[in-house]
Design a protein around this motif. Sequence first.
Motif, PDB file in Angstrom:
ATOM      1  N   GLU A  12      -5.543   4.716  13.060  1.00 47.39           N
ATOM      2  CA  GLU A  12      -4.758   4.386  11.887  1.00 47.39           C
ATOM      3  C   GLU A  12      -3.526   5.559  11.598  1.00 47.39           C
ATOM      4  O   GLU A  12      -3.915   6.738  11.677  1.00 47.39           O
ATOM      5  N   ASP A  13      -2.339   5.111  11.415  1.00 46.81           N
ATOM      6  CA  ASP A  13      -1.478   5.997  11.307  1.00 46.81           C
ATOM      7  C   ASP A  13      -1.641   6.608   9.833  1.00 46.81           C
ATOM      8  O   ASP A  13      -1.414   6.139   8.845  1.00 46.81           O
ATOM      9  N   TYR A  15       0.143   8.355   8.046  1.00 44.03           N
ATOM     10  CA  TYR A  15       1.499   8.501   7.273  1.00 44.03           C
ATOM     11  C   TYR A  15       2.018   7.155   6.644  1.00 44.03           C
ATOM     12  O   TYR A  15       2.890   7.021   6.275  1.00 44.03           O
ATOM     13  N   LEU A  16       1.106   6.228   7.031  1.00 45.01           N
ATOM     14  CA  LEU A  16       1.467   4.812   6.842  1.00 45.01           C
ATOM     15  C   LEU A  16       1.757   4.458   5.503  1.00 45.01           C
ATOM     16  O   LEU A  16       2.613   3.874   5.093  1.00 45.01           O
ATOM     17  N   ASP A  17       1.001   5.029   4.465  1.00 42.19           N
ATOM     18  CA  ASP A  17       1.162   4.671   3.153  1.00 42.19           C
ATOM     19  C   ASP A  17       1.983   5.692   2.436  1.00 42.19           C
ATOM     20  O   ASP A  17       2.098   5.780   1.080  1.00 42.19           O
ATOM     21  N   GLU A  19       5.129   7.393   0.734  1.00 45.45           N
ATOM     22  CA  GLU A  19       6.478   6.832   0.335  1.00 45.45           C
ATOM     23  C   GLU A  19       7.358   7.930  -0.305  1.00 45.45           C
ATOM     24  O   GLU A  19       6.733   8.917  -0.642  1.00 45.45           O
TER      25      GLU A  19
END
Length: 261
Positions: A12-13, A15-17, A19
């Motif tokens: 899972e990335d 930094y995906l969440d 903003e």
Amino acid sequence: MPDGLADLTSIEDPYLDIEQAVAPSGIRFVYAPAPSAKTFSIKIRVRAGTLAETDESAGVAHFLEHYLFTDSRLNNKSSYLELIKEQGGAGNGATSSLETIYYAKVPSAKAEWIGKMFGKMLLNRTFEQERVEQIRKPVLLEIGQPGITDYLQQTGIFKIVFPDFLAIPDFWQSEFGLEPNKSSGFDTEINTLTINAQDLKKFYAEYYHPGNITVYFAGKFDLTAMKAIAHKWFASTPARTGKSVEQKATAFRKAPYIRTS
């Protein structure tokens, strides 16, 4: 796929969440939610470090860091750090050559509380000489009292005995071509004895403008609620221009960086 190597597509990335947002005033926000965390962290980064000082104002950036953790609006002459500790958290500040940061970590249930608290702490501040005098002693305890050698260096006697052309360049000068910080240690200690409320107000007005400020929210928090806090307590500050500390590019060379003495 070779044995022992992970399938990168299944990772899972982290930094995906995350903003990022920029308010009309220029203040920047970074949201890094982690629902599985048990704590919440906030950090405010201001591009205003010791490189913003002159020989005459040496020490003002660090003094201001201490000052902003106090506030005449707080009851019983307490500090923001004491309030954070009472809520089961911890916080502090740090001043470097390029920036000053303010940070705290609290239980996740106090995320919105600390968000509002840091907004109140950082923005729309007033400067009172009485509070400056209260802070001077702890600042000097941290950096040290000036001694006789400090005063001798400031008078220029050392320059006569040891002129600049005899001085050995420090590592950052010899290896990277960067000029030394104008705010030397003895200037900082001596100037701290006389820094006043007007000095802090001037530095705050010049460098603590929205374009110099980035606020980081990380850990377990309600994203919608935190964005509302960011808008009310940070982004609503009026846009204004000011000065910034810029990092000078280092010298480029193909040879290895080696220094001997």
